[in-house]
Design a protein around this motif. Structure first.
Motif, PDB file in Angstrom:
ATOM      1  N   ARG A 147       8.494   5.563   5.828  1.00  0.00           N
ATOM      2  CA  ARG A 147       9.076   4.667   4.824  1.00  0.00           C
ATOM      3  C   ARG A 147       8.621   3.225   5.037  1.00  0.00           C
ATOM      4  NH1 ARG A 147      15.330   6.847   4.594  1.00  0.00           N
ATOM      5  NH2 ARG A 147      14.909   8.591   3.180  1.00  0.00           N
ATOM      6  N   ASN A 148       8.652   2.780   6.270  1.00  0.00           N
ATOM      7  CA  ASN A 148       8.261   1.397   6.573  1.00  0.00           C
ATOM      8  C   ASN A 148       6.785   1.157   6.277  1.00  0.00           C
ATOM      9  OD1 ASN A 148      10.849   0.677   7.349  1.00  0.00           O
ATOM     10  ND2 ASN A 148      10.503   1.181   9.488  1.00  0.00           N
ATOM     11  N   VAL A 149       5.924   2.113   6.610  1.00  0.00           N
ATOM     12  CA  VAL A 149       4.501   1.940   6.338  1.00  0.00           C
ATOM     13  C   VAL A 149       4.251   1.884   4.834  1.00  0.00           C
ATOM     14  CG1 VAL A 149       2.213   3.017   6.529  1.00  0.00           C
ATOM     15  CG2 VAL A 149       3.711   2.926   8.521  1.00  0.00           C
ATOM     16  N   THR A 150       4.912   2.747   4.075  1.00  0.00           N
ATOM     17  CA  THR A 150       4.766   2.728   2.620  1.00  0.00           C
ATOM     18  C   THR A 150       5.178   1.372   2.058  1.00  0.00           C
ATOM     19  OG1 THR A 150       5.199   5.110   2.503  1.00  0.00           O
ATOM     20  CG2 THR A 150       5.438   3.857   0.460  1.00  0.00           C
ATOM     21  N   CYS A 151       6.314   0.862   2.516  1.00  0.00           N
ATOM     22  CA  CYS A 151       6.783  -0.449   2.047  1.00  0.00           C
ATOM     23  C   CYS A 151       5.821  -1.557   2.463  1.00  0.00           C
ATOM     24  CB  CYS A 151       8.181  -0.724   2.585  1.00  0.00           C
ATOM     25  SG  CYS A 151       9.413   0.402   1.900  1.00  0.00           S
ATOM     26  N   LEU A 152       5.251  -1.450   3.649  1.00  0.00           N
ATOM     27  CA  LEU A 152       4.272  -2.430   4.112  1.00  0.00           C
ATOM     28  C   LEU A 152       3.016  -2.401   3.241  1.00  0.00           C
ATOM     29  CD1 LEU A 152       3.507  -4.538   6.271  1.00  0.00           C
ATOM     30  CD2 LEU A 152       2.533  -2.652   7.593  1.00  0.00           C
ATOM     31  N   ILE A 153       2.573  -1.216   2.869  1.00  0.00           N
ATOM     32  CA  ILE A 153       1.399  -1.090   1.993  1.00  0.00           C
ATOM     33  C   ILE A 153       1.664  -1.773   0.656  1.00  0.00           C
ATOM     34  CG2 ILE A 153      -0.005   0.548   0.663  1.00  0.00           C
ATOM     35  CD1 ILE A 153       0.433   2.530   3.063  1.00  0.00           C
ATOM     36  N   ILE A 154       2.807  -1.480   0.057  1.00  0.00           N
ATOM     37  CA  ILE A 154       3.130  -2.071  -1.249  1.00  0.00           C
ATOM     38  C   ILE A 154       3.346  -3.580  -1.117  1.00  0.00           C
ATOM     39  CG2 ILE A 154       4.750  -2.061  -3.192  1.00  0.00           C
ATOM     40  CD1 ILE A 154       5.225   0.949  -2.532  1.00  0.00           C
ATOM     41  N   GLY A 155       4.022  -3.999  -0.059  1.00  0.00           N
ATOM     42  CA  GLY A 155       4.229  -5.431   0.168  1.00  0.00           C
ATOM     43  C   GLY A 155       2.913  -6.172   0.371  1.00  0.00           C
ATOM     44  N   THR A 156       2.014  -5.569   1.111  1.00  0.00           N
ATOM     45  CA  THR A 156       0.691  -6.163   1.317  1.00  0.00           C
ATOM     46  C   THR A 156      -0.056  -6.264  -0.008  1.00  0.00           C
ATOM     47  OG1 THR A 156       0.606  -5.270   3.568  1.00  0.00           O
ATOM     48  CG2 THR A 156      -1.501  -5.907   2.562  1.00  0.00           C
ATOM     49  N   TYR A 157       0.077  -5.232  -0.824  1.00  0.00           N
ATOM     50  CA  TYR A 157      -0.581  -5.265  -2.132  1.00  0.00           C
ATOM     51  C   TYR A 157      -0.014  -6.388  -2.988  1.00  0.00           C
ATOM     52  CZ  TYR A 157      -3.498  -3.622  -5.848  1.00  0.00           C
ATOM     53  OH  TYR A 157      -4.490  -3.558  -6.795  1.00  0.00           O
ATOM     54  N   ALA A 158       1.304  -6.574  -2.933  1.00  0.00           N
ATOM     55  CA  ALA A 158       1.923  -7.674  -3.699  1.00  0.00           C
ATOM     56  C   ALA A 158       1.380  -9.021  -3.216  1.00  0.00           C
ATOM     57  CB  ALA A 158       3.440  -7.620  -3.544  1.00  0.00           C
ATOM     58  N   PHE A 159       1.225  -9.165  -1.913  1.00  0.00           N
ATOM     59  CA  PHE A 159       0.653 -10.402  -1.373  1.00  0.00           C
ATOM     60  C   PHE A 159      -0.777 -10.597  -1.868  1.00  0.00           C
ATOM     61  CE2 PHE A 159      -1.852 -12.533   1.929  1.00  0.00           C
ATOM     62  CZ  PHE A 159      -1.220 -13.772   1.942  1.00  0.00           C
ATOM     63  N   ILE A 160      -1.561  -9.531  -1.838  1.00  0.00           N
ATOM     64  CA  ILE A 160      -2.952  -9.596  -2.318  1.00  0.00           C
ATOM     65  C   ILE A 160      -2.988  -9.996  -3.789  1.00  0.00           C
ATOM     66  CG2 ILE A 160      -4.980  -8.161  -2.850  1.00  0.00           C
ATOM     67  CD1 ILE A 160      -4.360  -6.642  -0.210  1.00  0.00           C
ATOM     68  N   MET A 161      -2.040  -9.476  -4.575  1.00  0.00           N
ATOM     69  CA  MET A 161      -1.975  -9.844  -5.997  1.00  0.00           C
ATOM     70  C   MET A 161      -1.746 -11.343  -6.181  1.00  0.00           C
ATOM     71  SD  MET A 161       0.127  -6.785  -7.874  1.00  0.00           S
ATOM     72  CE  MET A 161       0.254  -7.730  -9.373  1.00  0.00           C
ATOM     73  N   CYS A 162      -1.008 -11.938  -5.258  1.00  0.00           N
ATOM     74  CA  CYS A 162      -0.732 -13.380  -5.353  1.00  0.00           C
ATOM     75  C   CYS A 162      -1.941 -14.212  -4.935  1.00  0.00           C
ATOM     76  CB  CYS A 162       0.450 -13.741  -4.464  1.00  0.00           C
ATOM     77  SG  CYS A 162       2.006 -13.060  -5.026  1.00  0.00           S
ATOM     78  N   VAL A 163      -2.747 -13.697  -4.038  1.00  0.00           N
ATOM     79  CA  VAL A 163      -3.856 -14.460  -3.462  1.00  0.00           C
ATOM     80  C   VAL A 163      -5.149 -14.287  -4.247  1.00  0.00           C
ATOM     81  CG1 VAL A 163      -5.276 -14.733  -1.384  1.00  0.00           C
ATOM     82  CG2 VAL A 163      -2.830 -14.322  -1.163  1.00  0.00           C
ATOM     83  N   ILE A 164      -5.448 -13.069  -4.626  1.00  0.00           N
ATOM     84  CA  ILE A 164      -6.706 -12.780  -5.320  1.00  0.00           C
ATOM     85  C   ILE A 164      -6.493 -12.906  -6.822  1.00  0.00           C
ATOM     86  CG2 ILE A 164      -8.414 -10.973  -5.807  1.00  0.00           C
ATOM     87  CD1 ILE A 164      -7.984  -9.933  -3.007  1.00  0.00           C
ATOM     88  N   PRO A 165      -7.391 -13.591  -7.503  1.00  0.00           N
ATOM     89  CA  PRO A 165      -7.256 -13.692  -8.961  1.00  0.00           C
ATOM     90  C   PRO A 165      -7.250 -12.304  -9.607  1.00  0.00           C
ATOM     91  CG  PRO A 165      -8.993 -15.141  -8.150  1.00  0.00           C
ATOM     92  CD  PRO A 165      -8.559 -14.291  -7.000  1.00  0.00           C
TER      93      PRO A 165
END
Length: 184
Positions: free
Chosen positions: A133-151
């Protein structure tokens, strides 16, 4: 038959161990053939397909999902799933704040719903369950961060929709599994 006999004689394996090895290779061949078939079907967008495949495999490795129990139904489900993620959903444009809000909902959903395992797998110990569960949430959270950083670009949009689709199919898988357990 000769291979089984050779494994028995040379490596002193039991029939059960040989059956496990056969099951392993059958599954590997099955998965690789589906990946290849879908690669042919989506060859015009091969890079995007491979990106989605990577993200899907990453998410499913830790949170599971819908499982089909025949090759044809699994292939049909996978093609449909990939087609929706590659062609249908990316045409829906959402503002960034709604995308990020939906990813937060996905984190919550995947944490409380996942992992959903195949009926052929034993349930995880509690420690492994929380790890997945934690790894899945980390993957999605990381993706959300990437969405904020990368155009915003087509790959970012595809990944967003893959996470949404994954979360939705996880809910369906959980409901379906609960129904199967109630029949027993």
């Amino acid at each position: 038959m000769r291979i089984k006999q050779c494994l028995k004689e040379r490596y002193h394996l039991s029939n059960y161990q040989i059956a496990q090895i056969a099951f392993f290779f059958k599954n590997i061949f099955s998965e690789l053939s589906k990946i290849f078939i879908m690669g042919v079907l989506f060859h015009r967008h091969l890079k995007m397909y491979l990106f989605l495949l990577f993200l899907m495999c990453l998410l499913r490795s830790f949170s599971g999902g819908i499982h089909f129990y025949t090759y044809r139904s699994c292939l049909a489900g996978s093609v449909t799933y990939m087609w929706i993620a590659l062609y249908a959903l990316p045409h829906i444009a959402l503002p960034k704040y709604i995308q990020l809000s939906l990813l937060l909902v996905c984190v919550i959903t995947c944490y409380y719903v996942g992992p959903v395992l195949s009926k052929y797998r034993t349930n995880f110990p509690q420690k492994r369950l929380y790890y997945c569960r934690n790894v899945t949430c980390l993957i999605i959270g990381t993706y959300a961060f990437i969405m904020c950083v990368i155009p915003e670009n087509p790959y970012i949009i595809l990944g967003f929709w893959m996470i949404i689709l994954h979360s939705l199919q996880l809910i369906v898988a959980k409901i379906r599994k609960k129904g199967e357990l109630e029949k027993c």
